[in-house]
Design a protein around this motif. Sequence first.
Motif, PDB file in Angstrom:
ATOM      1  N   VAL A 185       0.836  -1.405   0.071  1.00 49.35           N
ATOM      2  CA  VAL A 185       0.081   0.050   0.036  1.00 49.35           C
ATOM      3  C   VAL A 185       0.844   1.240  -0.073  1.00 49.35           C
ATOM      4  O   VAL A 185       0.611   2.329   0.327  1.00 49.35           O
ATOM      5  CB  VAL A 185      -0.883   0.115   1.214  1.00 49.35           C
ATOM      6  CG1 VAL A 185      -2.115  -0.911   1.034  1.00 49.35           C
ATOM      7  CG2 VAL A 185      -0.313  -0.237   2.445  1.00 49.35           C
ATOM      8  N   VAL A 186       1.947   1.046  -0.726  1.00 44.34           N
ATOM      9  CA  VAL A 186       3.138   2.163  -0.826  1.00 44.34           C
ATOM     10  C   VAL A 186       2.946   2.812  -2.142  1.00 44.34           C
ATOM     11  O   VAL A 186       3.237   2.092  -3.243  1.00 44.34           O
ATOM     12  CB  VAL A 186       4.404   1.874  -0.242  1.00 44.34           C
ATOM     13  CG1 VAL A 186       5.411   2.769  -0.302  1.00 44.34           C
ATOM     14  CG2 VAL A 186       4.419   1.287   1.169  1.00 44.34           C
ATOM     15  N   TYR A 187       2.836   4.027  -2.328  1.00 49.57           N
ATOM     16  CA  TYR A 187       2.815   4.683  -3.780  1.00 49.57           C
ATOM     17  C   TYR A 187       4.520   4.889  -3.928  1.00 49.57           C
ATOM     18  O   TYR A 187       4.875   5.753  -3.215  1.00 49.57           O
ATOM     19  CB  TYR A 187       2.221   6.090  -3.655  1.00 49.57           C
ATOM     20  CG  TYR A 187       1.860   6.588  -4.891  1.00 49.57           C
ATOM     21  CD1 TYR A 187       2.283   7.983  -5.143  1.00 49.57           C
ATOM     22  CD2 TYR A 187       1.362   5.882  -5.882  1.00 49.57           C
ATOM     23  CE1 TYR A 187       2.018   8.399  -6.375  1.00 49.57           C
ATOM     24  CE2 TYR A 187       1.183   6.578  -7.226  1.00 49.57           C
ATOM     25  CZ  TYR A 187       1.581   7.671  -7.381  1.00 49.57           C
ATOM     26  OH  TYR A 187       1.425   8.354  -8.563  1.00 49.57           O
ATOM     27  N   SER A 188       4.642   4.095  -5.007  1.00 49.77           N
ATOM     28  CA  SER A 188       6.272   4.050  -5.247  1.00 49.77           C
ATOM     29  C   SER A 188       6.952   5.412  -5.636  1.00 49.77           C
ATOM     30  O   SER A 188       8.119   5.559  -5.197  1.00 49.77           O
ATOM     31  CB  SER A 188       6.529   3.234  -6.428  1.00 49.77           C
ATOM     32  OG  SER A 188       5.805   3.539  -7.408  1.00 49.77           O
ATOM     33  N   PHE A 200      -0.514   4.393   2.399  1.00 47.73           N
ATOM     34  CA  PHE A 200      -1.789   4.437   2.521  1.00 47.73           C
ATOM     35  C   PHE A 200      -2.401   3.503   3.479  1.00 47.73           C
ATOM     36  O   PHE A 200      -3.366   2.666   3.283  1.00 47.73           O
ATOM     37  CB  PHE A 200      -2.409   4.407   1.192  1.00 47.73           C
ATOM     38  CG  PHE A 200      -2.383   5.655   0.254  1.00 47.73           C
ATOM     39  CD1 PHE A 200      -0.725   5.607  -0.330  1.00 47.73           C
ATOM     40  CD2 PHE A 200      -3.088   6.407  -0.151  1.00 47.73           C
ATOM     41  CE1 PHE A 200      -0.261   6.972  -1.018  1.00 47.73           C
ATOM     42  CE2 PHE A 200      -2.581   7.611  -0.898  1.00 47.73           C
ATOM     43  CZ  PHE A 200      -1.454   7.592  -1.464  1.00 47.73           C
ATOM     44  N   LEU A 201      -2.167   3.740   4.688  1.00 49.30           N
ATOM     45  CA  LEU A 201      -2.524   2.752   5.741  1.00 49.30           C
ATOM     46  C   LEU A 201      -2.789   3.521   7.109  1.00 49.30           C
ATOM     47  O   LEU A 201      -2.293   4.623   7.454  1.00 49.30           O
ATOM     48  CB  LEU A 201      -1.526   2.041   6.079  1.00 49.30           C
ATOM     49  CG  LEU A 201      -1.557   0.640   7.292  1.00 49.30           C
ATOM     50  CD1 LEU A 201      -1.734   0.830   8.782  1.00 49.30           C
ATOM     51  CD2 LEU A 201      -2.789  -0.350   6.630  1.00 49.30           C
ATOM     52  N   ALA A 202      -4.156   3.338   7.703  1.00 49.54           N
ATOM     53  CA  ALA A 202      -4.749   4.161   8.731  1.00 49.54           C
ATOM     54  C   ALA A 202      -5.005   3.282   9.807  1.00 49.54           C
ATOM     55  O   ALA A 202      -5.422   1.887   9.593  1.00 49.54           O
ATOM     56  CB  ALA A 202      -5.772   5.025   8.147  1.00 49.54           C
ATOM     57  N   SER A 218      -2.886   8.212  10.408  1.00 53.22           N
ATOM     58  CA  SER A 218      -2.800   8.018   8.797  1.00 53.22           C
ATOM     59  C   SER A 218      -1.422   8.037   8.415  1.00 53.22           C
ATOM     60  O   SER A 218      -0.443   8.166   9.251  1.00 53.22           O
ATOM     61  CB  SER A 218      -3.751   9.307   8.340  1.00 53.22           C
ATOM     62  OG  SER A 218      -2.999  10.439   8.882  1.00 53.22           O
ATOM     63  N   TRP A 219      -1.422   7.627   7.217  1.00 51.55           N
ATOM     64  CA  TRP A 219      -0.016   7.319   6.551  1.00 51.55           C
ATOM     65  C   TRP A 219       1.101   6.497   7.479  1.00 51.55           C
ATOM     66  O   TRP A 219       2.116   6.858   7.388  1.00 51.55           O
ATOM     67  CB  TRP A 219       0.648   8.760   6.256  1.00 51.55           C
ATOM     68  CG  TRP A 219      -0.187   9.744   5.562  1.00 51.55           C
ATOM     69  CD1 TRP A 219      -0.727  11.103   6.108  1.00 51.55           C
ATOM     70  CD2 TRP A 219      -0.805   9.645   4.498  1.00 51.55           C
ATOM     71  NE1 TRP A 219      -1.589  11.660   5.028  1.00 51.55           N
ATOM     72  CE2 TRP A 219      -1.741  10.626   4.087  1.00 51.55           C
ATOM     73  CE3 TRP A 219      -0.579   8.813   3.233  1.00 51.55           C
ATOM     74  CZ2 TRP A 219      -2.284  11.106   2.661  1.00 51.55           C
ATOM     75  CZ3 TRP A 219      -1.298   8.854   2.072  1.00 51.55           C
ATOM     76  CH2 TRP A 219      -1.987   9.999   1.740  1.00 51.55           C
ATOM     77  N   GLN A 239      -6.619   0.295   4.765  1.00 53.51           N
ATOM     78  CA  GLN A 239      -5.791   0.670   3.480  1.00 53.51           C
ATOM     79  C   GLN A 239      -6.727   1.751   2.492  1.00 53.51           C
ATOM     80  O   GLN A 239      -7.822   1.351   2.496  1.00 53.51           O
ATOM     81  CB  GLN A 239      -5.645  -0.735   2.648  1.00 53.51           C
ATOM     82  CG  GLN A 239      -6.410  -1.453   1.769  1.00 53.51           C
ATOM     83  CD  GLN A 239      -6.810  -0.827   0.443  1.00 53.51           C
ATOM     84  OE1 GLN A 239      -6.122   0.265   0.077  1.00 53.51           O
ATOM     85  NE2 GLN A 239      -7.820  -1.089  -0.062  1.00 53.51           N
ATOM     86  N   TYR A 240      -6.269   2.831   2.152  1.00 55.12           N
ATOM     87  CA  TYR A 240      -6.814   3.491   1.207  1.00 55.12           C
ATOM     88  C   TYR A 240      -5.799   3.883   0.107  1.00 55.12           C
ATOM     89  O   TYR A 240      -6.178   4.920  -0.634  1.00 55.12           O
ATOM     90  CB  TYR A 240      -7.178   5.145   1.742  1.00 55.12           C
ATOM     91  CG  TYR A 240      -6.058   5.521   2.642  1.00 55.12           C
ATOM     92  CD1 TYR A 240      -5.664   5.167   4.021  1.00 55.12           C
ATOM     93  CD2 TYR A 240      -5.504   6.726   2.210  1.00 55.12           C
ATOM     94  CE1 TYR A 240      -4.685   5.912   4.773  1.00 55.12           C
ATOM     95  CE2 TYR A 240      -4.538   7.512   3.109  1.00 55.12           C
ATOM     96  CZ  TYR A 240      -4.172   6.945   4.148  1.00 55.12           C
ATOM     97  OH  TYR A 240      -3.106   7.678   4.939  1.00 55.12           O
ATOM     98  N   TYR A 241      -5.305   2.890  -0.201  1.00 59.30           N
ATOM     99  CA  TYR A 241      -4.214   3.010  -1.374  1.00 59.30           C
ATOM    100  C   TYR A 241      -5.364   2.616  -2.723  1.00 59.30           C
ATOM    101  O   TYR A 241      -5.004   3.317  -3.847  1.00 59.30           O
ATOM    102  CB  TYR A 241      -3.373   1.705  -1.536  1.00 59.30           C
ATOM    103  CG  TYR A 241      -2.339   1.558  -2.724  1.00 59.30           C
ATOM    104  CD1 TYR A 241      -2.319   0.565  -3.400  1.00 59.30           C
ATOM    105  CD2 TYR A 241      -1.358   2.542  -2.672  1.00 59.30           C
ATOM    106  CE1 TYR A 241      -1.524   0.626  -4.599  1.00 59.30           C
ATOM    107  CE2 TYR A 241      -0.366   2.693  -3.573  1.00 59.30           C
ATOM    108  CZ  TYR A 241      -0.497   1.643  -4.763  1.00 59.30           C
ATOM    109  OH  TYR A 241       0.328   1.396  -5.697  1.00 59.30           O
TER     110      TYR A 241
END
Lengths: 113, 122
Positions: A29-32, A38-40, A55-56, A96-98
Amino acid sequence: DIGMSQSPDSLAVSLGERATINCKSSQSVVYSSDNKTFLAWYQQKPGQPPKLLISWASTREYGVPDRFSGSGFGTDFTLTISSLQAEDVAVYYCQQYYRTPPSFGQGTRLEIK
Amino acid sequence: EVQLVQSGAEVKKPGESLKISCKGSEYNFSVYWINWLRQMPGKGLEWMGRIDPSDSYTNYSPSFQGHVTISADKSISTAYLQWSTLEASDTAIYYCARLTRIAVAIDTFNIWGQGTMVTVSS
């Protein structure tokens, strides 16, 4: 869809002791491009809606006590309560909000030993 | 204070219809997506779908698509969740929740309604 899994399902900790809750996502859930995660984490007390804590992966929301901390990267994350207080009894969820649909872990019930 | 206030508890029979509401206050309702989530008795949180109040564009979870309808009336800062045919398995608490940031469709949920308990029983 991204699956979220928490461990343990329930946890009993003595007052003043450390509580650790784990969360695992089925994919990163990591934006490269910027390494944003994107983890809460949420806390839900009986009869109340969930409350956003972190968040984050590691950024506490305003007003959240500093005994709460989040860590982790990629697919494995941890919520730590450094010194458990009576008011921390609750169910804790990771989210996750990825990617849509947003998804939650099944929850971890935290109780006083 | 920014808040979402939901309509009250409902008791319905299987086959009946229902529309519950979620009214936002103290913020620009149009610029934040509203999401609906289900919590069945003693269970966790399930995302049902979301709406952009500015144009009523919606997305649904496949698990709920076709069984519920999400709508909004930005003129009165209110979002809705409705069923045309309730089932006993719809018994749950339903929460509306606002995203934390504007101009995104997915995010954390920092403002929650108090929840609406829906009981479906013959």
